[in-house]
Design a protein around this motif. Structure first.
Motif, PDB file in Angstrom:
ATOM      1  N   ALA A  72       0.834  -1.208   0.000  1.00 13.51           N
ATOM      2  CA  ALA A  72       0.000   0.000   0.000  1.00 13.51           C
ATOM      3  C   ALA A  72       0.868   1.256   0.000  1.00 13.51           C
ATOM      4  O   ALA A  72       0.574   2.225  -0.706  1.00 13.51           O
ATOM      5  N   ARG A  73       1.949   1.230   0.771  1.00 14.23           N
ATOM      6  CA  ARG A  73       2.845   2.389   0.823  1.00 14.23           C
ATOM      7  C   ARG A  73       3.582   2.573  -0.503  1.00 14.23           C
ATOM      8  O   ARG A  73       3.731   3.696  -0.988  1.00 14.23           O
ATOM      9  N   LYS A  74       4.052   1.477  -1.059  1.00 13.15           N
ATOM     10  CA  LYS A  74       4.831   1.550  -2.299  1.00 13.15           C
ATOM     11  C   LYS A  74       3.987   2.026  -3.484  1.00 13.15           C
ATOM     12  O   LYS A  74       4.488   2.676  -4.398  1.00 13.15           O
ATOM     13  N   THR A  75       2.708   1.681  -3.471  1.00 12.47           N
ATOM     14  CA  THR A  75       1.826   2.036  -4.590  1.00 12.47           C
ATOM     15  C   THR A  75       0.931   3.225  -4.273  1.00 12.47           C
ATOM     16  O   THR A  75       0.100   3.612  -5.097  1.00 12.47           O
ATOM     17  N   ASP A  76       1.103   3.782  -3.058  1.00 12.28           N
ATOM     18  CA  ASP A  76       0.290   4.919  -2.615  1.00 12.28           C
ATOM     19  C   ASP A  76      -1.202   4.586  -2.692  1.00 12.28           C
ATOM     20  O   ASP A  76      -2.013   5.385  -3.166  1.00 12.28           O
ATOM     21  N   HIS A  77      -1.543   3.390  -2.232  1.00 14.70           N
ATOM     22  CA  HIS A  77      -2.935   2.933  -2.229  1.00 14.70           C
ATOM     23  C   HIS A  77      -3.491   2.840  -0.811  1.00 14.70           C
ATOM     24  O   HIS A  77      -4.268   1.945  -0.497  1.00 14.70           O
ATOM     25  N   HIS A  78      -3.088   3.762   0.046  1.00 16.40           N
ATOM     26  CA  HIS A  78      -3.640   3.791   1.397  1.00 16.40           C
ATOM     27  C   HIS A  78      -5.127   4.127   1.332  1.00 16.40           C
ATOM     28  O   HIS A  78      -5.541   4.992   0.564  1.00 16.40           O
ATOM     29  N   SER A  79      -5.919   3.460   2.130  1.00 13.03           N
ATOM     30  CA  SER A  79      -7.338   3.803   2.225  1.00 13.03           C
ATOM     31  C   SER A  79      -7.860   3.412   3.593  1.00 13.03           C
ATOM     32  O   SER A  79      -7.348   2.473   4.214  1.00 13.03           O
ATOM     33  N   SER A  80      -8.853   4.132   4.048  1.00 12.36           N
ATOM     34  CA  SER A  80      -9.454   3.813   5.343  1.00 12.36           C
ATOM     35  C   SER A  80     -10.084   2.424   5.311  1.00 12.36           C
ATOM     36  O   SER A  80      -9.998   1.656   6.274  1.00 12.36           O
ATOM     37  N   PHE A  81     -10.725   2.109   4.172  1.00 17.75           N
ATOM     38  CA  PHE A  81     -11.333   0.784   4.053  1.00 17.75           C
ATOM     39  C   PHE A  81     -10.269  -0.305   4.133  1.00 17.75           C
ATOM     40  O   PHE A  81     -10.462  -1.333   4.785  1.00 17.75           O
ATOM     41  N   GLY A  82      -9.136  -0.089   3.469  1.00 21.08           N
ATOM     42  CA  GLY A  82      -8.064  -1.081   3.502  1.00 21.08           C
ATOM     43  C   GLY A  82      -7.584  -1.343   4.910  1.00 21.08           C
ATOM     44  O   GLY A  82      -7.342  -2.495   5.288  1.00 21.08           O
ATOM     45  N   ALA A  83      -7.444  -0.284   5.705  1.00 24.13           N
ATOM     46  CA  ALA A  83      -6.996  -0.439   7.085  1.00 24.13           C
ATOM     47  C   ALA A  83      -8.018  -1.217   7.912  1.00 24.13           C
ATOM     48  O   ALA A  83      -7.667  -2.101   8.698  1.00 24.13           O
ATOM     49  N   VAL A  84      -9.300  -0.889   7.723  1.00 31.16           N
ATOM     50  CA  VAL A  84     -10.368  -1.579   8.449  1.00 31.16           C
ATOM     51  C   VAL A  84     -10.464  -3.038   8.000  1.00 31.16           C
ATOM     52  O   VAL A  84     -10.571  -3.953   8.829  1.00 31.16           O
ATOM     53  N   PHE A  85     -10.404  -3.260   6.695  1.00 31.17           N
ATOM     54  CA  PHE A  85     -10.502  -4.604   6.133  1.00 31.17           C
ATOM     55  C   PHE A  85      -9.360  -5.481   6.641  1.00 31.17           C
ATOM     56  O   PHE A  85      -9.562  -6.643   7.000  1.00 31.17           O
ATOM     57  N   ASP A  86      -8.165  -4.928   6.685  1.00 28.68           N
ATOM     58  CA  ASP A  86      -7.002  -5.657   7.184  1.00 28.68           C
ATOM     59  C   ASP A  86      -7.205  -6.070   8.636  1.00 28.68           C
ATOM     60  O   ASP A  86      -6.902  -7.205   9.026  1.00 28.68           O
ATOM     61  N   TRP A  87      -7.744  -5.148   9.445  1.00 26.55           N
ATOM     62  CA  TRP A  87      -7.966  -5.442  10.862  1.00 26.55           C
ATOM     63  C   TRP A  87      -9.011  -6.550  11.023  1.00 26.55           C
ATOM     64  O   TRP A  87      -8.834  -7.476  11.830  1.00 26.55           O
ATOM     65  N   ILE A  88     -10.076  -6.475  10.259  1.00 21.78           N
ATOM     66  CA  ILE A  88     -11.140  -7.481  10.342  1.00 21.78           C
ATOM     67  C   ILE A  88     -10.621  -8.856   9.937  1.00 21.78           C
ATOM     68  O   ILE A  88     -10.900  -9.863  10.600  1.00 21.78           O
ATOM     69  N   VAL A  89      -9.862  -8.904   8.852  1.00 25.42           N
ATOM     70  CA  VAL A  89      -9.314 -10.183   8.391  1.00 25.42           C
ATOM     71  C   VAL A  89      -8.379 -10.783   9.434  1.00 25.42           C
ATOM     72  O   VAL A  89      -8.393 -12.000   9.674  1.00 25.42           O
ATOM     73  N   ASP A  90      -7.582  -9.942  10.069  1.00 25.89           N
ATOM     74  CA  ASP A  90      -6.698 -10.434  11.141  1.00 25.89           C
ATOM     75  C   ASP A  90      -7.508 -11.165  12.210  1.00 25.89           C
ATOM     76  O   ASP A  90      -7.103 -12.235  12.694  1.00 25.89           O
ATOM     77  N   LYS A  91      -8.634 -10.577  12.594  1.00 22.41           N
ATOM     78  CA  LYS A  91      -9.450 -11.184  13.649  1.00 22.41           C
ATOM     79  C   LYS A  91     -10.076 -12.501  13.183  1.00 22.41           C
ATOM     80  O   LYS A  91     -10.171 -13.462  13.958  1.00 22.41           O
ATOM     81  N   TYR A  92     -10.484 -12.539  11.927  1.00 27.74           N
ATOM     82  CA  TYR A  92     -11.020 -13.788  11.382  1.00 27.74           C
ATOM     83  C   TYR A  92      -9.959 -14.886  11.405  1.00 27.74           C
ATOM     84  O   TYR A  92     -10.220 -16.025  11.808  1.00 27.74           O
ATOM     85  N   VAL A  93      -8.764 -14.552  10.959  1.00 25.57           N
ATOM     86  CA  VAL A  93      -7.687 -15.543  10.912  1.00 25.57           C
ATOM     87  C   VAL A  93      -7.367 -16.050  12.311  1.00 25.57           C
ATOM     88  O   VAL A  93      -7.236 -17.268  12.540  1.00 25.57           O
ATOM     89  N   ASP A  94      -7.238 -15.140  13.258  1.00 27.77           N
ATOM     90  CA  ASP A  94      -6.931 -15.536  14.642  1.00 27.77           C
ATOM     91  C   ASP A  94      -7.998 -16.477  15.188  1.00 27.77           C
ATOM     92  O   ASP A  94      -7.699 -17.538  15.756  1.00 27.77           O
ATOM     93  N   THR A  95      -9.256 -16.063  15.027  1.00 32.84           N
ATOM     94  CA  THR A  95     -10.369 -16.852  15.572  1.00 32.84           C
ATOM     95  C   THR A  95     -10.457 -18.219  14.901  1.00 32.84           C
ATOM     96  O   THR A  95     -10.603 -19.246  15.577  1.00 32.84           O
ATOM     97  N   LEU A  96     -10.357 -18.242  13.579  1.00 32.76           N
ATOM     98  CA  LEU A  96     -10.497 -19.499  12.853  1.00 32.76           C
ATOM     99  C   LEU A  96      -9.367 -20.468  13.186  1.00 32.76           C
ATOM    100  O   LEU A  96      -9.594 -21.679  13.310  1.00 32.76           O
ATOM    101  N   ALA A  97      -8.153 -19.956  13.329  1.00 35.52           N
ATOM    102  CA  ALA A  97      -7.019 -20.823  13.633  1.00 35.52           C
ATOM    103  C   ALA A  97      -7.203 -21.509  14.991  1.00 35.52           C
ATOM    104  O   ALA A  97      -7.019 -22.730  15.120  1.00 35.52           O
ATOM    105  N   ILE A  98      -7.586 -20.731  15.995  1.00 35.88           N
ATOM    106  CA  ILE A  98      -7.791 -21.314  17.325  1.00 35.88           C
ATOM    107  C   ILE A  98      -9.001 -22.240  17.322  1.00 35.88           C
ATOM    108  O   ILE A  98      -8.979 -23.328  17.924  1.00 35.88           O
TER     109      ILE A  98
END
Length: 210
Positions: A72-98
């Motif tokens: 995102a930094r290299k391509t200047d594609h920062h977005s609020s949605f991207g930050a939120v989406f990344d956080w949500i996916v992290d939680k899904y991965v954590d929960t699903l793994a456990i």
């Protein structure tokens, strides 16, 4: 234990991989989706007691989670949605793994006594709750206390160095458990440490935000 501070050092070695994704034209959000897919693969593998394969898939998911921000930094594609989406996916991965470990049916605390299997799943649930609450504290602080200043695309987090056991430690412990065959130990560690870390953060905030 907090290993979040090691992120910049890890990124030094992952920058070439991020450059590959940039050249291929793969967007940060697509990388985040790939991270989720590998996380789902990890959960399925864990559920079928293929813990070594699950650990490998979780490792790949974690690497992808690290480089999406770099892309995102290299391509200047920062977005609020991207930050939120990344956080949500992290939680899904954590929960699903456990959860995958819980669905595998392996003995965790029941191996030490005559406790029914539901006790093992109860501990898995406690680990999931601890993992979620330990990180959920952050967005609550952002929303309620007004932390919004960003550094390199990420919110300048007052809790970044607080809490001895966060997401990186959770992922690392799960990977090590899968590789060594002691995944049941990983669940016990996560259940105890994530909840204690959440309490540590609450105590810190009670002094700072009082």
């Amino acid at each position: 234990m907090n290993i979040t501070g090691l992120r910049p050092y890890c990124m030094r070695y992952l920058e070439p991989l991020a450059d590959i994704f940039v050249r291929l034209g793969i967007s940060p959000n697509k990388i985040t989706v790939l991270s989720l897919l590998f996380g789902i693969g990890c959960a399925v593998s864990f559920a079928y007691q293929a813990f070594l394969i699950g650990a490998l898939l979780l490792f790949i998911s974690a690497i992808l989670d690290l480089i999406d921000g770099s892309v995102a930094r290299k391509t200047d594609h920062h977005s609020s949605f991207g930050a939120v989406f990344d956080w949500i996916v992290d939680k899904y991965v954590d929960t699903l793994a456990i959860l995958g470990v819980g669905l595998s049916g392996i003995a965790i605390i029941s191996r030490f006594s005559d406790l029914p299997p539901i006790a093992d799943f109860g501990l898995v649930a406690f680990a999931i709750i601890g993992s979620m609450m330990n990180t959920f504290i952050k967005p609550v602080v952002y929303a309620e206390a007004g932390f919004s200043e960003r550094v390199c695309g990420k919110i300048d987090d007052p809790l970044e160095g607080v809490g001895f056991f966060g997401r990186p430690e959770t992922i690392l412990v799960l990977i090590l458990g899968g590789v060594t065959g002691y995944i049941w130990v990983s669940v016990i560690i996560i259940a105890i440490c994530t909840n204690l870390s959440a309490i540590q953060r609450i105590i810190y905030l009670s002094g700072r935000l009082a």
